[in-house]
Design a protein around this motif. Structure first.
Motif, short mmCIF file in Angstrom:
data_model
loop_
_atom_site.label_atom_id
_atom_site.label_comp_id
_atom_site.label_asym_id
_atom_site.label_seq_id
_atom_site.Cartn_x
_atom_site.Cartn_y
_atom_site.Cartn_z
N MET A 49 12.29 3.45 -2.30
CA MET A 49 11.05 3.88 -2.95
C MET A 49 9.86 3.74 -2.01
SD MET A 49 11.49 2.15 -6.74
CE MET A 49 9.84 2.69 -7.24
N ASP A 94 5.89 6.32 -5.15
CA ASP A 94 6.86 6.25 -6.24
C ASP A 94 6.56 5.06 -7.13
OD1 ASP A 94 8.39 8.46 -5.23
OD2 ASP A 94 9.35 7.11 -3.79
N PHE A 114 10.10 10.72 -12.30
CA PHE A 114 9.56 10.86 -10.95
C PHE A 114 10.62 10.78 -9.86
CE2 PHE A 114 5.80 9.06 -13.29
CZ PHE A 114 5.11 10.27 -13.34
#
Length: 273
Positions: free
Chosen positions: A144, A148, A177
């Motif tokens: 990530m 994010d 997402f």
């Protein structure tokens, strides 16, 4: 010793532990169960703080090896540094909004009707997210970016509404997402650690005058049962998401929301009249 009070503590500890990390809202369940057990006074609010601490310590225990590695490697390892930074970024939006609006939220939304509506709306969101066919682009928490993490943190803000579910907001937000179901679930667990510790210490500071030695047995029973129930809930959810979607939780949310609307229909009609 008040055995009835200990029984209530036992029940509420189980409710907290089982619901805190599932996408079904621990706050919503505690509001309703606390109301049914007549354990929703000021002492009851402090009790909720204690059992939430028990639940989050269960996550810390489950991930103790990972958390220990991060602490040891934090000064030198970039992956550990990014992990901690992402948690901080995701933590801030809800923390800021919580400090600014929590009094208004508790005054207007901590009631069975608002909880019931949030349960049903949250179920519809789960159905929508699971119906999307987009392939995830992130399969590990370590992959990530801070962007994010920020998106998941913004999704977590919806959890300030009781009945929405903190874990539900973060997991569904993560999946929207681009996180895989597994990665979104794990990040939700990790994000719960700073969020719940901050909430616990903040609420403890505000209600320090309500802490009394004679309440220790009650708090102790709730703490232990919340820890044990949360431990099994976390392990169970990780195994579940490896092979299933979250739609079963959505159906549960709808059923629970409808039952609440029916059970508290007289109160609702009185408020509307």
């Amino acid at each position: 010793m008040d055995w009835l009070l200990l029984a209530k503590a036992f029940i509420l500890g189980i409710v907290e532990g089982l619901t805190e990390f599932l996408p079904i809202s621990s706050t919503g369940h505690l509001i309703i169960v606390g109301d049914l057990l007549n354990f929703n006074d000021e002492v009851g609010k402090v009790f909720e703080i204690v059992i939430q601490l028990g639940a989050i310590l269960a996550v810390c225990w489950e991930y103790r090896a990972r958390l220990g590695h991060v602490l040891v490697k934090l000064p030198t390892e970039r992956v550990a540094q990014r992990f901690v930074f992402n948690l901080l970024v995701a933590f801030l939006p809800a923390a800021i909004l919580g400090v600014l609006f929590i009094k208004a939220i508790k005054a207007h939304l901590f009631n069975p009707f608002a909880v019931a509506i949030a349960f049903i709306v949250g179920a519809l969101v789960i159905f929508w997210v699971e119906a999307r066919k987009s392939a995830p682009r992130i399969h590990s928490v370590d992959d990530m970016s801070w962007g994010d993490a920020l998106k998941v943190g913004l999704a977590q803000c919806f959890a300030l509404i009781p009945g929405t579910s903190r874990s539900g907001s973060t997991i569904m937000g993560g999946m929207i997402f681009g996180l895989s179901r597994q990665a979104a679930t794990e990040f939700s667990f990790f994000l719960a650690i700073p969020v719940m510790f901050a909430a616990t210490f903040y609420d403890t500071y505000k209600h320090w005058n309500l802490l009394h030695a004679h309440d220790l047995p009650t708090f102790g029973v709730g703490f232990v049962t919340a820890f044990i129930a949360a431990f099994f809930a976390v392990r169970g959810l990780l195994k579940y998401v490896a092979h299933h979607t979250f739609t079963a939780f959505a159906w549960y949310r709808i059923a629970f929301g409808v039952v609440l609307l029916y059970f508290y229909r007289d109160t609702l009609f009185q408020a509307m009249s």
